[in-house]
Design an enzyme around this catalytic site. Sequence first.
Site, PDB file in Angstrom:
ATOM      1  N   HIS A 118       0.814  -1.209   0.000  1.00  0.00           N
ATOM      2  CA  HIS A 118       0.000   0.000   0.000  1.00  0.00           C
ATOM      3  C   HIS A 118       0.850   1.263   0.000  1.00  0.00           C
ATOM      4  CE1 HIS A 118       0.786   1.007   4.269  1.00  0.00           C
ATOM      5  NE2 HIS A 118       0.850  -0.301   4.438  1.00  0.00           N
ATOM      6  N   ASP A 119       0.420   2.233  -0.794  1.00  0.00           N
ATOM      7  CA  ASP A 119       1.014   3.574  -0.820  1.00  0.00           C
ATOM      8  C   ASP A 119       2.467   3.603  -1.290  1.00  0.00           C
ATOM      9  OD1 ASP A 119      -1.333   5.018   0.457  1.00  0.00           O
ATOM     10  OD2 ASP A 119      -0.850   3.595   2.049  1.00  0.00           O
ATOM     11  N   GLY A 136       4.938  -1.064   2.982  1.00  0.00           N
ATOM     12  CA  GLY A 136       4.126   0.121   2.759  1.00  0.00           C
ATOM     13  C   GLY A 136       4.931   1.408   2.667  1.00  0.00           C
TER      14      GLY A 136
END
Length: 255
Positions: A118-119, A136
């Site tokens: 994520h991200d 992340g």
Amino acid sequence: MISPLAYIDPDAQIGENVEIGPFVFIDKNVVIGDNNVIMPNANILYGSRIGNGNRIFPGAVIGAIPQDLKFHGEETTAEIGDNNTIRENVTINRGTAAKGKTIVGNNNLLMEGVHVAHDVWVGSGCIVGNSTKMAGEVIIDDNAIVSGGVLMHQFCRVGGYVMIQGGCRFSKDIPPFIIAGRDPIAYCGINIVGLRRRNFSNELIENIHNAYRIIYNSGKIVSEALEQVRKEVPMSKEIEYIISFVEGSQRGIIR
């Protein structure tokens, strides 16, 4: 060009000249551009945004929810640019509230089994080897080469034009233009072969080498070493990039 054995949600937007193989799953709230090839058993999930001219191989999963317990179903995306090759079993999770999106730029090669959490923000022109895992909010700048089996701690940044040895693991930032390797990971010199392939002049390569000689071998603390670089190394956008990268490092650079 679209197999009758594929599932495409009526809400999905599909561009022109897109090839979709059997047993592909395309969820709602998905946008796919033109001239993409999506091979059998790939999954393009909610929130995916895919540009043009990409090749997505069997078993790839794009847009799955983050593996982050702080995620509570917020509207986020996984955004893929143009002309990427995403090989078998690559997983690209969508973002969280932290940044709202996971981004993979243009002209990248993500080899088999790569995980993009994520991200994460991956630049353009990067090569990422088999089974490399990004936690992340990792950032990878343009034209980085990351070998296979590399483990990246969350929030780390990888500079442009680097070469990272296979099997490494790191929890600090890797500044641009260098080779990183060994165990524990360390600075192993500048990526001279890669820079020559990218048409860096001998003078510029020498200036980059001198900047890192000061940063790593002068025995000074980082702030003093950077001040010496400013005084002794001719300024260019590449030297400025090194200085701004090291100064802006939140986790510190590898030694």
